[in-house]
Write a protein that holds these residues in place. Structure first.
Motif, mmCIF file in Angstrom:
data_model
loop_
_atom_site.group_PDB
_atom_site.id
_atom_site.type_symbol
_atom_site.label_atom_id
_atom_site.label_comp_id
_atom_site.label_asym_id
_atom_site.label_seq_id
_atom_site.Cartn_x
_atom_site.Cartn_y
_atom_site.Cartn_z
ATOM 1 N N PHE A 403 0.825 -1.225 0.000
ATOM 2 C CA PHE A 403 0.000 0.000 0.000
ATOM 3 C C PHE A 403 0.854 1.269 0.000
ATOM 4 C CE2 PHE A 403 -3.902 -2.202 1.962
ATOM 5 C CZ PHE A 403 -4.571 -2.197 0.754
ATOM 6 N N LEU A 404 1.774 1.359 0.957
ATOM 7 C CA LEU A 404 2.518 2.608 1.131
ATOM 8 C C LEU A 404 3.586 2.810 0.061
ATOM 9 C CD1 LEU A 404 2.967 2.754 5.027
ATOM 10 C CD2 LEU A 404 1.159 3.740 3.585
ATOM 11 N N GLY A 405 4.127 1.726 -0.487
ATOM 12 C CA GLY A 405 5.116 1.856 -1.561
ATOM 13 C C GLY A 405 4.543 2.569 -2.779
ATOM 14 N N PRO A 406 3.433 2.075 -3.355
ATOM 15 C CA PRO A 406 2.823 2.785 -4.478
ATOM 16 C C PRO A 406 2.381 4.195 -4.121
ATOM 17 C CG PRO A 406 1.978 0.555 -4.334
ATOM 18 C CD PRO A 406 2.791 0.785 -3.096
ATOM 19 N N ALA A 407 1.852 4.372 -2.902
ATOM 20 C CA ALA A 407 1.401 5.704 -2.490
ATOM 21 C C ALA A 407 2.560 6.702 -2.516
ATOM 22 C CB ALA A 407 0.785 5.635 -1.099
ATOM 23 N N PHE A 408 3.718 6.291 -2.041
ATOM 24 C CA PHE A 408 4.862 7.194 -2.017
ATOM 25 C C PHE A 408 5.274 7.593 -3.428
ATOM 26 C CE2 PHE A 408 9.502 7.566 -2.454
ATOM 27 C CZ PHE A 408 9.726 8.710 -1.693
ATOM 28 N N PHE A 409 5.411 6.640 -4.321
ATOM 29 C CA PHE A 409 5.897 6.961 -5.665
ATOM 30 C C PHE A 409 4.873 7.743 -6.483
ATOM 31 C CE2 PHE A 409 8.959 3.593 -4.668
ATOM 32 C CZ PHE A 409 10.131 4.211 -5.090
ATOM 33 N N LEU A 410 3.591 7.540 -6.211
ATOM 34 C CA LEU A 410 2.589 8.340 -6.916
ATOM 35 C C LEU A 410 2.649 9.800 -6.488
ATOM 36 C CD1 LEU A 410 -0.597 6.043 -7.032
ATOM 37 C CD2 LEU A 410 1.048 6.548 -8.847
ATOM 38 N N THR A 411 2.958 10.051 -5.221
ATOM 39 C CA THR A 411 3.062 11.441 -4.771
ATOM 40 C C THR A 411 4.259 12.150 -5.392
ATOM 41 O OG1 THR A 411 4.345 10.757 -2.822
ATOM 42 C CG2 THR A 411 1.948 10.926 -2.569
ATOM 43 N N GLN A 412 5.244 11.391 -5.884
ATOM 44 C CA GLN A 412 6.441 12.002 -6.469
ATOM 45 C C GLN A 412 6.234 12.421 -7.926
ATOM 46 O OE1 GLN A 412 8.999 12.566 -4.238
ATOM 47 N NE2 GLN A 412 7.399 11.688 -2.919
ATOM 48 N N LEU A 413 5.218 11.861 -8.577
ATOM 49 C CA LEU A 413 5.031 12.126 -10.001
ATOM 50 C C LEU A 413 4.748 13.594 -10.306
ATOM 51 C CD1 LEU A 413 2.993 8.991 -11.136
ATOM 52 C CD2 LEU A 413 5.346 9.581 -11.754
ATOM 53 N N SER A 414 4.078 14.284 -9.387
ATOM 54 C CA SER A 414 3.753 15.690 -9.632
ATOM 55 C C SER A 414 4.982 16.589 -9.549
ATOM 56 C CB SER A 414 2.702 16.172 -8.623
ATOM 57 O OG SER A 414 3.190 16.036 -7.298
ATOM 58 N N HIS A 415 6.110 16.074 -9.008
ATOM 59 C CA HIS A 415 7.328 16.877 -8.869
ATOM 60 C C HIS A 415 8.399 16.486 -9.882
ATOM 61 C CE1 HIS A 415 5.412 17.985 -5.125
ATOM 62 N NE2 HIS A 415 5.507 16.746 -4.653
ATOM 63 N N ILE A 416 8.067 15.607 -10.822
ATOM 64 C CA ILE A 416 9.073 15.077 -11.749
ATOM 65 C C ILE A 416 8.839 15.638 -13.147
ATOM 66 C CG2 ILE A 416 9.884 12.972 -12.898
ATOM 67 C CD1 ILE A 416 9.323 11.483 -10.291
ATOM 68 N N ASP A 417 9.913 16.113 -13.760
ATOM 69 C CA ASP A 417 9.838 16.635 -15.123
ATOM 70 C C ASP A 417 10.451 15.689 -16.152
ATOM 71 O OD1 ASP A 417 8.669 19.011 -14.194
ATOM 72 O OD2 ASP A 417 10.638 19.875 -13.754
ATOM 73 N N SER A 418 11.310 14.798 -15.713
ATOM 74 C CA SER A 418 11.994 13.895 -16.627
ATOM 75 C C SER A 418 11.106 12.690 -16.963
ATOM 76 C CB SER A 418 13.305 13.400 -16.005
ATOM 77 O OG SER A 418 13.846 12.337 -16.747
#
Length: 512
Positions: A403-418
């Motif tokens: 649960f928490l693994g996917p949640a963490f990486f999804l929150t990072q997508l809004s800060h990624i440009d590459s």
């Protein structure tokens, strides 16, 4: 000297001349012959010598007289050492016959799930030339894609009841045959008209809907608790690899032979699987007449599910909080999973600006990551259980990562440009999501092994509904919002699932 006496004297002389240590005291005189060909050499079997001819049928045997051994003979000529035998006392079996039968069952279930997703995802590729040939609108395409779930929803609970009462072998075999026939009939139905195609796709869903409950019932009877996570992870990784295989081979087949070839070739593979399944599989170890005694003892002593259920105690099942923890967690898990796997190519195209070919190629990576991570998580979970860690703690740990693994990486997508880093985040998200195979997906057999098929049918119904509603809701959110809002909803449900799972789940048997 007659034949029987000659055999005794030959053996005595051979022992005296080869070892120099063993002294046989017999009333018969030693033979003057000091050579005995190996094919004539007698064999001691306890109280009689038996001579063997390699190329003939001549056989002579005599009872030996009492003898004394002055000193122990070397190991190479010890008479009391028998050749290697199996548990039945016969000649040692070749390695392929000694391979654990329970893992043969697991591999057959793995291959069934491989075919399951191959037959399911081929439509996502073939629908493009089909829509062009028959002039289907996007609305019609969406209707065709969703018709699969009409039948899939119908047989989740029914398949679990059927498998728990009749036996998993028949139900899973029926499912594979049913969906394979529906796959082969898809091109014919498309030519007859849209209503026929919708019915065939719904029929395909009916066949695939019984697969997961039937598999769960079979493995609950065949696989010991200490191997449960690994076996389920391997079977579910068949689904992931099936998606990879279907997405990889469908375009090539369509390009060379046309879109109908995808359905004909993939569907026909079910006949090969069925032949192996009928000859090798059994619903439980008690039904298998060829199962080695040692493995049967291991399975029976370590599996808690032995007899099929005669009736389903619905009131008892639905009164248990861990059952509802399974249902709620399965809904929360599948919401995020279905959204990522359904909308991922669109995200790559709209946000990361990949073309359609690149979007399809990069969509394969999360499936490969899930296949690897599922088996890694299964190995970790079984290792912890075998070392004495409680099943409850292991299930909670693995599902929390899921649960928490996917949640963490999804929150990072809004800060990624590459784009490359975004693809990596997606792959990591789905890779950690696959740890759920050792969490909630293994828990049905923990808490109610005799009714594991019914429990999986219940929770997977919630999971399928999450996929249907989540996919539709995502389209609405994107029309009025952004991808950040889509990911926020998924993260929120992942957090809800984490709390519910850790508060109410258990790894102990609660329903006998």
């Amino acid at each position: 000297m007659n034949a029987r006496g000659l055999l005794i004297s030959l053996n005595s002389a051979h022992l005296l001349t080869t070892t120099g240590k063993a002294t046989l005291h017999s009333k018969s005189r030693p033979s003057p012959f000091h050579f005995c060909p190996s094919h004539l050499r007698p064999t001691y079997t306890g109280n009689r010598f038996v001579s063997r001819l390699r190329w003939g049928r001549v056989r002579a045997d005599v009872k030996s007289e009492k003898y004394d051994i002055a000193e122990s003979a070397p190991d190479s000529v010890r008479l009391d050492q028998a050749p290697p035998t199996d548990d039945g006392g016969g000649v040692a079996l070749p390695w392929w016959e000694e391979f654990p039968k329970r893992w043969v069952i697991v591999l057959l279930c793995f291959s069934a799930f491989l075919l399951c997703n191959m037959d399911r995802v081929n439509m996502s590729i073939a629908i493009l030339p089909m829509a062009s040939e028959y002039n289907w609108s996007p609305t019609t395409v969406g209707l065709i894609q969703s018709s699969f779930f009409w039948g899939y929803l119908l047989t989740q609970i029914a398949g679990g009841i059927w498998a728990d009462t009749v036996g998993g072998k028949f139900v899973l075999g029926f499912g594979v045959v049913w969906w394979s026939v529906a796959t082969i009939l898809t091109p014919v139905a498309a030519k007859l008209g849209l209503p026929f195609l919708l019915v065939v796709r719904a029929f395909m869903g009916i066949g695939e809907g019984v697969a997961m409950p039937a598999m769960n019932t079979i493995l609950s009877k065949w696989v010991p608790v200490s191997e449960r996570s690994r076996s389920l992870a391997l079977v579910y990784s068949g689904m992931y690899l099936g998606s990879v295989t279907g997405l990889a081979f469908s375009p090539m087949l369509i390009h060379k032979f046309g879109w109908p070839s995808v359905f004909y070739s993939f569907g026909s593979l079910g006949t090969v699987w069925l032949a192996l399944w009928v000859n090798k599989a059994y619903s439980s170890p008690a039904d298998d007449p060829q199962l080695l005694p040692a493995e049967k003892k291991l399975i029976v002593s370590n599996c808690v599910s032995k007899q099929p259920a005669k009736s389903i105690p619905w009131k008892l099942i639905l009164s248990k909080p861990p059952v509802w923890a399974l249902i709620v967690s399965h809904f929360c898990h599948n919401w995020g999973t279905f959204i990522l796997l359904t909308w991922m190519p669109t995200y790559y195209n709209q946000v990361l600006k990949f073309n359609l070919t690149e979007s399809g190629l990069y969509s394969v990576f999360p499936w490969l990551t899930m296949a690897f991570s599922a088996n890694l998580g299964g190995w970790i979970a079984d290792t912890l259980v075998s070392r004495g860690v409680s099943v409850t703690l292991v299930r909670k740990m693995m599902q929390t990562v899921g649960f928490l693994g996917p949640a963490f990486f999804l929150t990072q997508l809004s800060h990624i440009d590459s784009p490359a880093v975004a693809v990596l985040c997606m792959a990591c998200s789905q890779g950690l999501d696959a740890f759920s195979q050792s969490g909630l997906y293994s828990n049905h057999q923990d808490i109610a092994p005799r009714y594991s098929g019914v429990l999986l049918g219940l929770s997977n119904t919630a999971g399928v509904l999450a996929g249907v509603f989540g996919t539709a809701t995502t389209g609405y959110i994107l029309q009025h919002g952004s991808w950040d809002n889509v990911f926020q909803v998924s993260v929120g449900l992942y957090l809800v699932g984490t709390v519910v799972w850790n508060l109410f789940s258990t790894g102990e048997k609660i329903i006998d």
